[in-house]
Design a protein around this motif. Structure first.
Motif, PDB file in Angstrom:
ATOM      1  N   GLY A   1       0.783  -1.378  -0.005  1.00 37.42           N
ATOM      2  CA  GLY A   1      -0.018   0.020  -0.098  1.00 37.42           C
ATOM      3  C   GLY A   1       1.008   1.351  -0.191  1.00 37.42           C
ATOM      4  N   SER A   2       0.645   2.149  -0.761  1.00 38.08           N
ATOM      5  CA  SER A   2       1.412   3.243  -1.036  1.00 38.08           C
ATOM      6  C   SER A   2       1.172   4.476  -0.029  1.00 38.08           C
ATOM      7  N   GLU A   3      -0.214   4.098   0.768  1.00 34.11           N
ATOM      8  CA  GLU A   3      -0.397   5.021   2.007  1.00 34.11           C
ATOM      9  C   GLU A   3       0.136   4.577   3.276  1.00 34.11           C
ATOM     10  N   LEU A   4       1.100   3.564   3.181  1.00 36.09           N
ATOM     11  CA  LEU A   4       1.445   3.136   4.535  1.00 36.09           C
ATOM     12  C   LEU A   4       2.847   3.788   5.056  1.00 36.09           C
ATOM     13  N   LEU A   5       2.801   4.165   6.400  1.00 33.19           N
ATOM     14  CA  LEU A   5       3.949   4.492   6.947  1.00 33.19           C
ATOM     15  C   LEU A   5       4.136   3.430   8.214  1.00 33.19           C
TER      16      LEU A   5
END
Ligand SMILES: Nc1nc2c(c(=O)[nH]1)N[C@H]1C(S)=C(S)[C@@H](COP(=O)(O)OP(=O)(O)OC[C@H]3O[C@@H](n4cnc5c(N)ncnc54)[C@H](O)[C@@H]3O)O[C@H]1N2
Ligand code: MOO
Ligand code: MG
Length: 429
Positions: free
Chosen positions: A194-198
């Motif tokens: 997921g590109s949203e993941l931190l």
């Protein structure tokens, strides 16, 4: 055209996964590290426990026959001919009206057949000799812990697959297991997509979220009894994800990914499976949450594509990944333990798919009661905190009401179920 997926029943999906159960593997670990593992061999008693007749009390070992004339008016006096503590032997034969001062755990001296508790004796010294007297008689066999009274030689004590709890550790120590044969832990790889993941250490940025699934799944993997290998989080970049999945598959028994299994533009798991030549066992299950749970296999190796939504990810792991991990540890009951409970509050939202509501199961006046543990969306994290059960609400057109009987699957229970998917009972009052 968006692909149409055919949902299959939960039990059928679990069965498809279990067909890929792999061979159990054995390793030896030091006894000190065996707690929490699963025994890989049967354990039989190679000796009696205790291995000799011993005293359960501190007192005096006597020949019961010598006490027969004792009463409160006419006490009988014994000559104390020695003393014996636990760990030592009294070598001589004890004779007429002789007694040996004995401690708890010490072997019964030859000739003796009873032990008198210290509190029932009166001891005194005369001419540098020790004596003790008693005011009642004792039967032969009084206060003797007999050889083999706990465990008899040849008894099967532990079965293969037994969970090693502190009691099992005690037994293993009793029988001299310095090294313990246990099932090797399944190695489960984890990849979050997921590109949203931190990562948890990073500060939030607009549109981003912290990767909670990978850490949650790793904890679930450990709870199930396997070992984790974390490969990190990856942006929705198809080629990069294909590479990391390929690499991971060389290092693990099972690979779990989270996210990217639905039909979004950046949901790349279906394309990844295709690229690596994995066969999809199913990609839609008639359940909620976790309907998009996908499982694929390549050369007998399983890839679990769990949903990105935290609650769906959690449930997908417990229903599909846990049993195969447990089976590899020799469990004959690898699935979550199923019990009947009373629903403690209404759950009115009807759904055609079977719901697995994250819940709290607890005893109230001897009756197991199950309550939803909070916000009930597939995306919820908060309701996982108190969840120790999944409340099974079979799909249908009606909701569920307080007081109805439901099935619950217990999350923290070690006993498990052989196959919980028969007779999933529709609720009734
Ligand atoms: N048009 C449709 N849209 C969706 C469908 C559908 O059938 N048709 N299914 C919905 C259902 S049901 C679910 S469940 C989700 C599954 O989504 P994916 O498995 O593809 O997961 P993502 O799209 O990557 O993420 C979904 C959601 O979860 C958050 N997420 C992702 N990874 C993590 C993580 N490591 N830690 C915490 N949260 C994570 C992500 O940000 C999204 O909010 O699809 C529905 N859509
Ligand atoms: O698969 Mo989704 O979790 O049903 O909500
Ligand atoms: Mg998606």
């Amino acid at each position: 055209m968006v692909e149409r997926r055919e949902p299959i029943a939960v039990g059928d999906a679990v069965q498809r996964v279990m067909e890929f159960a792999f061979q159990e593997k054995i390793e030896f670990v030091p006894l000190l590290q065996a707690h929490g593992r699963f025994l890989a061999e049967e354990v039989a008693a190679d000796d009696d426990v205790p291995a000799f007749n011993r005293s359960p009390y501190d007192g005096y070992a006597i020949r019961a026959i010598d006490s027969q004339e004792a009463n409160s008016e006419d006490p009988v006096t014994f000559h104390v001919v020695g003393e014996i503590g636990a760990g030592f032997l009294f070598e001589k034969e004890v004779g007429f009206r002789q007694a040996v001062r004995i401690m708890t755990g010490a072997p019964i001296p030859k000739g003796c057949d009873a032990v008198v508790m210290l509190e029932l004796t009166n001891s005194f010294e005369e001419n540098n000799q020790m004596y003790m007297s008693i005011k009642r008689s004792f039967q032969a066999g009084t206060n003797i812990s007999y050889k083999g009274e706990d465990i008899q030689k040849g008894e099967i004590l532990l079965n293969k697959g037994q969970y090693i709890n502190p009691g099992v550790v005690a037994l293993l120590a009793t029988f001299g297991y310095d090294q313990v044969p246990v099932f090797r832990k399944t190695i489960v790889g984890v990849i979050a997509t997921g590109s949203e993941l931190l990562e948890p250490s990073e500060s939030l940025q607009p549109g981003k979220i912290r990767n909670s699934n990978a850490y949650m799944i790793m904890a679930q993997i450990e709870r199930a009894g396997a070992t984790v290998k974390y490969f990190g989080k990856f942006s929705d970049n198809l080629n990069q994800c294909i590479e990391v999945v390929k690499k991971a598959l060389q290092e693990v028994d099972i690979l779990i990914t989270t996210g990217g299994v639905s039909v979004g533009d950046y949901d790349y798991l279906p394309a990844i499976y295709e690229a690596i030549g994995a066969n999809v066992l199913f990609n839609k299950v008639a359940m909620r949450p976790g309907s998009v749970t996908t499982v694929a296999q390549r050369d007998g190796q399983l890839l679990f594509g769990l949903s990105g939504n935290p609650s769906a990810c959690y449930v997908g792991f417990e229903l599909f990944a846990r049993p195969i991990i447990r089976e590899a540890q020799g469990s004959k009951q690898p699935h979550l333990r199923k019990e009947r409970a009373v629903l403690g509050s209404d759950f009115k939202k009807a759904n055609p798919f079977t719901r697995f509501v994250r819940g709290k199961a607890f005893y109230q006046n001897g009756q197991l009661v199950a309550l939803p543990s909070g916000f009930d969306k597939s995306s919820a994290v908060s309701s996982l905190v108190e969840a120790n059960a999944l409340i099974v609400l079979p799909g249908g057109s009606r909701g569920y009401e307080t007081g109805m009987q439901v099935d619950v699957l217990l999350l923290e229970d070690l006993q498990g179920s052989e196959w919980p998917w028969n007779n999933i009972v529709k609720s009734y009052r």
